[in-house]
Enzyme design. Structure first.
Site, PDB file in Angstrom:
ATOM      1  N   GLN A  64     -36.672  73.408   0.691  1.00 45.13           N
ATOM      2  CA  GLN A  64     -36.506  72.376  -0.334  1.00 45.13           C
ATOM      3  C   GLN A  64     -36.809  72.918  -1.724  1.00 45.13           C
ATOM      4  O   GLN A  64     -35.917  73.132  -2.520  1.00 45.13           O
ATOM      5  CB  GLN A  64     -37.389  71.172  -0.016  1.00 45.13           C
ATOM      6  CG  GLN A  64     -37.066  69.956  -0.863  1.00 45.13           C
ATOM      7  CD  GLN A  64     -37.581  68.663  -0.233  1.00 45.13           C
ATOM      8  OE1 GLN A  64     -38.061  68.633   0.893  1.00 45.13           O
ATOM      9  NE2 GLN A  64     -37.474  67.580  -0.963  1.00 45.13           N
ATOM     10  N   ASP A  65     -38.088  73.158  -2.030  1.00 51.04           N
ATOM     11  CA  ASP A  65     -38.403  73.805  -3.305  1.00 51.04           C
ATOM     12  C   ASP A  65     -39.605  74.735  -3.132  1.00 51.04           C
ATOM     13  O   ASP A  65     -40.272  74.708  -2.102  1.00 51.04           O
ATOM     14  CB  ASP A  65     -38.588  72.802  -4.452  1.00 51.04           C
ATOM     15  CG  ASP A  65     -39.687  71.786  -4.220  1.00 51.04           C
ATOM     16  OD1 ASP A  65     -40.272  71.777  -3.124  1.00 51.04           O
ATOM     17  OD2 ASP A  65     -39.973  71.004  -5.136  1.00 51.04           O
ATOM     18  N   PRO A  66     -39.883  75.589  -4.132  1.00 49.90           N
ATOM     19  CA  PRO A  66     -40.928  76.605  -3.961  1.00 49.90           C
ATOM     20  C   PRO A  66     -42.322  75.994  -3.817  1.00 49.90           C
ATOM     21  O   PRO A  66     -42.570  74.866  -4.248  1.00 49.90           O
ATOM     22  CB  PRO A  66     -40.837  77.422  -5.262  1.00 49.90           C
ATOM     23  CG  PRO A  66     -39.482  77.135  -5.824  1.00 49.90           C
ATOM     24  CD  PRO A  66     -39.170  75.725  -5.417  1.00 49.90           C
ATOM     25  N   GLY A 134     -41.576  69.285  -6.384  1.00 54.05           N
ATOM     26  CA  GLY A 134     -40.309  68.615  -6.685  1.00 54.05           C
ATOM     27  C   GLY A 134     -40.016  68.406  -8.153  1.00 54.05           C
ATOM     28  O   GLY A 134     -39.045  67.731  -8.510  1.00 54.05           O
TER      29      GLY A 134
END
Length: 220
Positions: A64-66, A134
């Site tokens: 999804q994201d880091p 996010g």
């Protein structure tokens, strides 16, 4: 626009770099790095592509994201830098590797060894503000990483797409299952690992498919 990215990807991404959304994204990212703490380090944003050139891609794991805590993010989804304690999701991934194929994973959470064998560790969003999960979603990264998947679908055959959790499964909904192997399960997060991630055997299933399609297997 001059974007530093691995050459085999650049060839296909030049048109993407010229699109208005990408130019806006670059301006946003530049301003964020200039004024806030952003992860990963700027030279690691495109690490997934540097470590896994297009011609070597065999497997795609969608994240999804880091990670958004200090020292963790290194540009590869689920992976952390050397010397950083394993995040809970990665602990669960390693547990499934052991249960699935009997391999005890390295104590290091750096997954470059997977990337270098053709596993593209692709986050949907490639940057994040420190401590704010996010925070860089819906700024253009998702459109860019969709373009990456479309390039893979156009240029490659018999790819394994590993989609853990609802987010990855929605993002990968357009991937044709008749031409590639799509492995779906719950996310390895502690909140959902017991709801279908444990026991899903993605690593052996991946290698079985790679063998069947005449490709070398991954040493997980």
């Amino acid at each position: 626009m001059n974007v530093k990215i691995e050459q085999s990807w650049r060839k296909y991404l030049v048109p993407e770099f010229e699109k208005p959304y990408f130019k806006q994204l670059v301006e946003f990212i530049k301003n964020e790095y200039a004024s806030k703490i952003i992860y990963p380090k700027g030279n690691k944003i495109f690490s997934a592509f540097d470590k896994t050139p297009l011609d070597r891609v065999k497997v795609v794991i969608l994240g999804q994201d880091p990670y958004h805590e200090p020292g963790q993010a290194n540009g590869l989804c689920f992976s952390v830098n050397e010397g950083i304690p394993l995040p809970p999701s990665l602990q669960n991934i390693y547990k499934e590797v052991k249960d699935d194929i009997g391999i005890v994973s390295s104590t290091s959470g750096n997954l470059e060894r997977w990337s270098e064998q053709g596993v593209l560790l692709l986050n949907a969003t490639l940057t994040v503000q420190a401590h704010k999960a996010g925070s860089h979603q819906k700024k253009g990264w998702e459109k860019f990483t969709d373009a990456i998947i479309h390039i893979i679908l156009k240029e490659k055959q018999h790819i394994v797409f590993i989609l853990w959790g609802t987010y990855a499964q929605k993002k990968g909904a357009f991937i044709p299952s008749d031409k590639h192997l799509i492995l779906k399960s719950a996310h390895p997060s502690p909140f959902s690992a017991n709801k279908g991630f444990f026991g899903s055997k993605p690593f052996s299933k991946t290698n079985d498919y790679l063998k069947k399609t005449g490709q070398t297997v991954i040493t997980w």
